[in-house]
Design a protein around this motif. Sequence first.
Motif, PDB file in Angstrom:
ATOM      1  N   GLU A 150       0.803  -1.223   0.000  1.00 43.63           N
ATOM      2  CA  GLU A 150       0.000   0.000   0.000  1.00 43.63           C
ATOM      3  C   GLU A 150       0.833   1.268   0.000  1.00 43.63           C
ATOM      4  OE1 GLU A 150      -3.030   0.005   3.041  1.00 43.63           O
ATOM      5  OE2 GLU A 150      -3.583  -2.067   2.560  1.00 43.63           O
ATOM      6  N   PHE A 151       2.091   1.195   0.498  1.00 48.47           N
ATOM      7  CA  PHE A 151       2.825   2.463   0.607  1.00 48.47           C
ATOM      8  C   PHE A 151       4.257   2.414   0.082  1.00 48.47           C
ATOM      9  CE2 PHE A 151       2.976   0.375   4.840  1.00 48.47           C
ATOM     10  CZ  PHE A 151       4.346   0.206   4.964  1.00 48.47           C
ATOM     11  N   VAL A 152       4.729   1.233  -0.340  1.00 44.97           N
ATOM     12  CA  VAL A 152       6.150   1.142  -0.686  1.00 44.97           C
ATOM     13  C   VAL A 152       6.527   2.091  -1.826  1.00 44.97           C
ATOM     14  CG1 VAL A 152       5.929  -0.815  -2.294  1.00 44.97           C
ATOM     15  CG2 VAL A 152       8.054  -0.510  -1.024  1.00 44.97           C
ATOM     16  N   ASP A 153       5.623   2.312  -2.769  1.00 40.25           N
ATOM     17  CA  ASP A 153       5.927   3.184  -3.911  1.00 40.25           C
ATOM     18  C   ASP A 153       5.751   4.672  -3.614  1.00 40.25           C
ATOM     19  OD1 ASP A 153       6.539   1.030  -5.496  1.00 40.25           O
ATOM     20  OD2 ASP A 153       4.451   0.760  -6.165  1.00 40.25           O
ATOM     21  N   LYS A 154       5.194   4.979  -2.473  1.00 42.54           N
ATOM     22  CA  LYS A 154       4.942   6.389  -2.146  1.00 42.54           C
ATOM     23  C   LYS A 154       6.182   7.096  -1.621  1.00 42.54           C
ATOM     24  CE  LYS A 154       0.035   5.829  -1.094  1.00 42.54           C
ATOM     25  NZ  LYS A 154      -0.917   5.594  -0.018  1.00 42.54           N
ATOM     26  N   GLY A 155       7.159   6.315  -1.171  1.00 42.89           N
ATOM     27  CA  GLY A 155       8.382   6.942  -0.666  1.00 42.89           C
ATOM     28  C   GLY A 155       8.264   7.497   0.743  1.00 42.89           C
ATOM     29  N   GLU A 156       7.114   7.350   1.330  1.00 42.36           N
ATOM     30  CA  GLU A 156       6.968   7.779   2.724  1.00 42.36           C
ATOM     31  C   GLU A 156       5.759   7.114   3.367  1.00 42.36           C
ATOM     32  OE1 GLU A 156       5.576  11.801   3.536  1.00 42.36           O
ATOM     33  OE2 GLU A 156       5.101  12.024   1.402  1.00 42.36           O
ATOM     34  N   CYS A 157       5.760   7.087   4.696  1.00 39.36           N
ATOM     35  CA  CYS A 157       4.577   6.638   5.443  1.00 39.36           C
ATOM     36  C   CYS A 157       4.692   7.124   6.879  1.00 39.36           C
ATOM     37  CB  CYS A 157       4.427   5.117   5.416  1.00 39.36           C
ATOM     38  SG  CYS A 157       5.542   4.239   6.528  1.00 39.36           S
ATOM     39  N   PHE A 263       2.642  -3.552  18.933  1.00 43.73           N
ATOM     40  CA  PHE A 263       2.518  -2.263  18.259  1.00 43.73           C
ATOM     41  C   PHE A 263       3.577  -1.278  18.768  1.00 43.73           C
ATOM     42  CE2 PHE A 263      -0.038   1.828  18.972  1.00 43.73           C
ATOM     43  CZ  PHE A 263       0.230   2.372  17.726  1.00 43.73           C
ATOM     44  N   ALA A 264       3.626  -1.093  20.087  1.00 42.94           N
ATOM     45  CA  ALA A 264       4.575  -0.142  20.664  1.00 42.94           C
ATOM     46  C   ALA A 264       6.021  -0.592  20.426  1.00 42.94           C
ATOM     47  CB  ALA A 264       4.302   0.018  22.157  1.00 42.94           C
ATOM     48  N   THR A 265       6.250  -1.908  20.516  1.00 43.71           N
ATOM     49  CA  THR A 265       7.604  -2.435  20.309  1.00 43.71           C
ATOM     50  C   THR A 265       8.083  -2.122  18.892  1.00 43.71           C
ATOM     51  OG1 THR A 265       7.146  -4.211  21.876  1.00 43.71           O
ATOM     52  CG2 THR A 265       9.008  -4.535  20.393  1.00 43.71           C
ATOM     53  N   LEU A 266       7.239  -2.407  17.902  1.00 41.06           N
ATOM     54  CA  LEU A 266       7.616  -2.122  16.508  1.00 41.06           C
ATOM     55  C   LEU A 266       7.883  -0.627  16.320  1.00 41.06           C
ATOM     56  CD1 LEU A 266       5.052  -4.333  14.532  1.00 41.06           C
ATOM     57  CD2 LEU A 266       7.468  -4.822  14.908  1.00 41.06           C
ATOM     58  N   ASN A 267       7.027   0.212  16.885  1.00 44.96           N
ATOM     59  CA  ASN A 267       7.194   1.661  16.709  1.00 44.96           C
ATOM     60  C   ASN A 267       8.533   2.139  17.264  1.00 44.96           C
ATOM     61  OD1 ASN A 267       4.642   1.569  15.645  1.00 44.96           O
ATOM     62  ND2 ASN A 267       3.636   2.375  17.477  1.00 44.96           N
ATOM     63  N   VAL A 392      13.949   9.142   9.290  1.00 41.11           N
ATOM     64  CA  VAL A 392      12.832   9.908   9.835  1.00 41.11           C
ATOM     65  C   VAL A 392      12.618  11.117   8.926  1.00 41.11           C
ATOM     66  CG1 VAL A 392      12.016  11.264  11.806  1.00 41.11           C
ATOM     67  CG2 VAL A 392      13.349   9.169  12.195  1.00 41.11           C
ATOM     68  N   LYS A 393      11.357  11.428   8.650  1.00 41.92           N
ATOM     69  CA  LYS A 393      11.025  12.552   7.781  1.00 41.92           C
ATOM     70  C   LYS A 393      11.627  13.841   8.347  1.00 41.92           C
ATOM     71  CE  LYS A 393       7.049  14.479   5.406  1.00 41.92           C
ATOM     72  NZ  LYS A 393       5.603  14.345   5.154  1.00 41.92           N
ATOM     73  N   PRO A 394      12.363  14.606   7.520  1.00 47.98           N
ATOM     74  CA  PRO A 394      13.007  15.820   8.034  1.00 47.98           C
ATOM     75  C   PRO A 394      11.991  16.746   8.687  1.00 47.98           C
ATOM     76  CG  PRO A 394      13.778  15.327   5.811  1.00 47.98           C
ATOM     77  CD  PRO A 394      12.665  14.367   6.099  1.00 47.98           C
ATOM     78  N   GLY A 395      12.362  17.283   9.826  1.00 50.31           N
ATOM     79  CA  GLY A 395      11.486  18.210  10.542  1.00 50.31           C
ATOM     80  C   GLY A 395      10.498  17.544  11.487  1.00 50.31           C
ATOM     81  N   ALA A 396      10.357  16.210  11.388  1.00 53.62           N
ATOM     82  CA  ALA A 396       9.393  15.523  12.254  1.00 53.62           C
ATOM     83  C   ALA A 396       9.861  15.583  13.704  1.00 53.62           C
ATOM     84  CB  ALA A 396       9.245  14.071  11.818  1.00 53.62           C
ATOM     85  N   VAL A 406       4.989   1.806  26.437  1.00 60.48           N
ATOM     86  CA  VAL A 406       5.844   2.931  26.059  1.00 60.48           C
ATOM     87  C   VAL A 406       6.174   2.931  24.574  1.00 60.48           C
ATOM     88  CG1 VAL A 406       8.062   4.054  26.478  1.00 60.48           C
ATOM     89  CG2 VAL A 406       6.918   2.801  28.338  1.00 60.48           C
ATOM     90  N   GLY A 407       5.824   4.000  23.877  1.00 56.42           N
ATOM     91  CA  GLY A 407       6.190   4.089  22.470  1.00 56.42           C
ATOM     92  C   GLY A 407       5.896   5.461  21.913  1.00 56.42           C
ATOM     93  N   PRO A 408       6.508   5.788  20.752  1.00 55.37           N
ATOM     94  CA  PRO A 408       6.280   7.090  20.146  1.00 55.37           C
ATOM     95  C   PRO A 408       4.864   7.201  19.584  1.00 55.37           C
ATOM     96  CG  PRO A 408       7.620   5.721  18.708  1.00 55.37           C
ATOM     97  CD  PRO A 408       7.419   4.945  19.968  1.00 55.37           C
ATOM     98  N   LYS A 409       4.327   8.417  19.606  1.00 57.66           N
ATOM     99  CA  LYS A 409       2.980   8.644  19.087  1.00 57.66           C
ATOM    100  C   LYS A 409       2.926   8.442  17.586  1.00 57.66           C
ATOM    101  CE  LYS A 409       1.110  12.026  22.317  1.00 57.66           C
ATOM    102  NZ  LYS A 409       1.092  13.465  22.598  1.00 57.66           N
ATOM    103  N   ALA A 410       3.933   8.979  16.905  1.00 57.70           N
ATOM    104  CA  ALA A 410       3.955   8.879  15.445  1.00 57.70           C
ATOM    105  C   ALA A 410       5.412   8.787  14.994  1.00 57.70           C
ATOM    106  CB  ALA A 410       3.301  10.107  14.826  1.00 57.70           C
ATOM    107  N   VAL A 411       5.638   8.041  13.907  1.00 61.31           N
ATOM    108  CA  VAL A 411       6.995   7.879  13.365  1.00 61.31           C
ATOM    109  C   VAL A 411       6.930   8.099  11.843  1.00 61.31           C
ATOM    110  CG1 VAL A 411       8.995   6.337  13.164  1.00 61.31           C
ATOM    111  CG2 VAL A 411       7.527   6.189  15.186  1.00 61.31           C
ATOM    112  N   PRO A 412       7.015   9.364  11.409  1.00 61.23           N
ATOM    113  CA  PRO A 412       6.962   9.640   9.965  1.00 61.23           C
ATOM    114  C   PRO A 412       8.288   9.247   9.308  1.00 61.23           C
ATOM    115  CG  PRO A 412       6.517  11.628  11.311  1.00 61.23           C
ATOM    116  CD  PRO A 412       7.105  10.598  12.204  1.00 61.23           C
TER     117      PRO A 412
END
Lengths: 415, 115
Positions: A150-157, A263-267, A392-396, A406-412
Amino acid sequence: MTIDPAHPVPPVLPRFAGPEQIPPHVPKALVRSIGLTVGEAFLAAPHDFMARLHETMPPIFYDVNEFCNAWQLIKHEDALFALRHPEFFSNEGATPFPRDPDDYFYFIPIEIDPPAHRKYRNIVDPIFSPQGVLKLEGLIRQRANDLLDEFVDKGECEFTTAFGRPLPVSVFLDIMGLPQDMRDTFVQWAVNLLHSNDRATMAEAMKVITAYLKQAIAEKKAHPDEGVVSRIAHAAPDGVPLSDKEVFGFVIFIFIGGLDTVFATLNNIWLWLAQNPERVQEIIDRPADINAIVEELLRRWSVTFSGRVVAQDVEMRGVQMKKGDRVTSILPACNFDPEVFPNPLDVDFDRPRKTILAFTVGVHSCMGGHLARLELKIALQEWLKRIPRFTVKPGAKITYRPGGVVGPKAVPLVW
Amino acid sequence: MPKVTYIDHHGMATGVDVPVGENVMRGALYNNVEGIAGECGGALSCATCRCYVDDAWTVKVGGPASHEERELLADVVELDAAEGALARNVRLSCQITMTPALDGLVVHLPAKQFF
């Protein structure tokens, strides 16, 4: 008092909270308020914070907070002792989730002390054993690749919503025999229950989860299948069927334990991978060492805590704990004990094998540990095959969720 | 079905049927044989399922199956010291998988799996 799992009653254990409720036997010198899981310093970098406890705190201290005052264990050796000696450190009443006192139930098997807990573990252990979970390998690989498509070709997720969240929850639903279209709803319920940090929101989440699972159990009772819900609903250890309360307490416990932790472990791990491309290459270059790699990543990025209630007075490192006191093993801190894991924050795939506390130890050792290891292994293998370089997406700006997982809220991410 | 006999540290023997493909740790757990904890369930993480293979079976069973098993066993030598001569036959029972050739296997169990 030994509880009767078939006839649950709310525990009458005292729960102390805040500085006005410190029992007199707790020495003032050991009292701290470290803001575990909620404070600013913790949320800035939770794992670094927990590693630093070995420098900033006594090996055993008494944390005072607005939820539940408790002894805190950070030494590997102390957590092994507490988790392996239920005669001193009981699980009865140790799980801090709000429940309706008029329709009370126990979380099974986590709240059941030995020897009674074994009959429950025997119902599901064959499914969650190393051989049992291997049967799921093909399905997990397929689900991982479906998501990647679903996202590999988008270059980001945004990793947590695109992969970290849906992968373990889909696998979990498959195992339980529950429908995939409930995936996002399940995740939202779990977030409200485990991360809201608000008792009213937790109670409301518990209510909707309860209603859904009761209906699912009724359906499996009428139409048995191979899933875990059905297996528990129809279990009859020694010829005695489980009561409705036991079935419900078992199913809801797996729901809570299984949904959010992987979920948290993977993040956590994907954030680290994105920040350490040379280590990603090392993982790619060492395919034969994948099991050791998984084990070390689980040590470095453990996500949770383990609570007990003192069952009889006990002394550890000269500290007197009294019956009824609450005790928390800060599992990530125990995995950073420099006496057992030198340079604990370093990720070192060649460490000599020691007992890690990601899944605790003792009779209540995580039943999903093999599944979690397999999911992490497959996630690494399949992701790195298709996205070997990412950052990591620049500026994130990375921020962490408060709460007991324990885990990050979002990982762009970008690639 | 192949049989395994577990002998506890008092010398009491319990015979159990363990299916081919199942491991010796689970054979004990599923049949309420005391003396094996098997905390991690066979993940090579906890070293709480150690047993001592009877002298008559060591050739057929063989030594540690992996580097990891050897490392974990190295951490429990202190516990093994109490078991005397038997300690040389130590294995993690989760790493012994039943085969038809192991029918009749005899293993001895330690007094304790941890301190």
